[in-house]
Design a protein around this motif. Structure first.
Motif, mmCIF file in Angstrom:
data_model
loop_
_atom_site.group_PDB
_atom_site.id
_atom_site.type_symbol
_atom_site.label_atom_id
_atom_site.label_comp_id
_atom_site.label_asym_id
_atom_site.label_seq_id
_atom_site.Cartn_x
_atom_site.Cartn_y
_atom_site.Cartn_z
ATOM 1 N N GLY A 182 1.815 5.049 0.908
ATOM 2 C CA GLY A 182 1.539 5.939 2.039
ATOM 3 C C GLY A 182 0.640 7.053 1.532
ATOM 4 O O GLY A 182 -0.376 6.784 0.910
ATOM 5 N N LEU B 175 -3.175 3.415 7.003
ATOM 6 C CA LEU B 175 -2.194 2.330 7.042
ATOM 7 C C LEU B 175 -2.322 1.442 8.268
ATOM 8 O O LEU B 175 -2.188 0.225 8.164
ATOM 9 N N VAL C 127 7.209 9.630 9.951
ATOM 10 C CA VAL C 127 6.878 8.253 9.598
ATOM 11 C C VAL C 127 7.353 7.358 10.740
ATOM 12 O O VAL C 127 8.546 7.222 10.965
ATOM 13 N N GLN D 42 0.849 -1.186 0.000
ATOM 14 C CA GLN D 42 0.000 0.000 0.000
ATOM 15 C C GLN D 42 0.882 1.232 0.000
ATOM 16 O O GLN D 42 1.848 1.306 0.743
ATOM 17 N N CYS E 163 4.607 -0.886 3.058
ATOM 18 C CA CYS E 163 4.181 0.478 2.766
ATOM 19 C C CYS E 163 5.198 1.168 1.863
ATOM 20 O O CYS E 163 6.384 1.202 2.167
ATOM 21 N N ASP E 164 4.733 1.716 0.764
ATOM 22 C CA ASP E 164 5.557 2.530 -0.116
ATOM 23 C C ASP E 164 5.486 3.953 0.427
ATOM 24 O O ASP E 164 4.505 4.656 0.229
ATOM 25 N N ALA E 165 6.520 4.363 1.137
ATOM 26 C CA ALA E 165 6.523 5.668 1.802
ATOM 27 C C ALA E 165 7.410 6.685 1.098
ATOM 28 O O ALA E 165 7.832 7.671 1.698
ATOM 29 N N ALA F 23 6.311 10.127 1.518
ATOM 30 C CA ALA F 23 6.148 10.594 2.894
ATOM 31 C C ALA F 23 7.458 10.928 3.598
ATOM 32 O O ALA F 23 7.551 11.931 4.303
ATOM 33 N N LEU G 244 2.489 2.756 12.808
ATOM 34 C CA LEU G 244 1.664 2.395 11.661
ATOM 35 C C LEU G 244 1.318 0.914 11.653
ATOM 36 O O LEU G 244 0.297 0.512 11.102
ATOM 37 N N LEU H 127 8.781 -1.130 5.092
ATOM 38 C CA LEU H 127 8.574 0.224 4.595
ATOM 39 C C LEU H 127 9.633 0.516 3.539
ATOM 40 O O LEU H 127 10.807 0.256 3.757
ATOM 41 N N PRO I 95 -3.675 11.093 3.072
ATOM 42 C CA PRO I 95 -3.132 9.985 3.857
ATOM 43 C C PRO I 95 -3.992 8.737 3.683
ATOM 44 O O PRO I 95 -5.189 8.821 3.411
ATOM 45 N N GLN I 96 -3.373 7.591 3.834
ATOM 46 C CA GLN I 96 -4.063 6.309 3.746
ATOM 47 C C GLN I 96 -4.181 5.718 5.141
ATOM 48 O O GLN I 96 -3.330 5.969 5.994
#
Length: 75
Positions: free
Chosen positions: A17, A28, A55, A15, A44-46, A49, A60, A65, A25-26
């Motif tokens: 970020g 998460l 972060v 998912q 998480c694809d951050a 972010a 989360l 990440l 924002p998602q």
């Protein structure tokens, strides 16, 4: 996640970020909890972010990440 995704067995999910176009924002931590309920990991694809917002991987609840060095300094 749609109902068909919720009912499938999975080993992992990914998912983003914050949305890369809107910055929205998602949820998460909710997605991580749902993934864990089904025995899956959440990555998480951050990239959008890191360097822009705080972060906290543990808060989360994500398992992995991903970030990149180029995005935090770009405008």
């Amino acid at each position: 996640m749609d109902e068909s995704t919720r009912s499938r067995s999975a080993e992992g999910r990914a998912q983003a970020g914050p949305d890369n176009e809107t910055g929205a924002p998602q949820p998460l931590s909710d997605l991580a909890a749902l993934a864990h309920e089904h025995g899956a990991l959440l990555r998480c694809d951050a990239v959008q972010a890191v360097g822009k917002i705080t972060v906290d991987v543990e808060a989360l609840g994500v398992d992995l990440l991903t970030a990149a060095c180029g995005m935090p300094t770009s405008r």
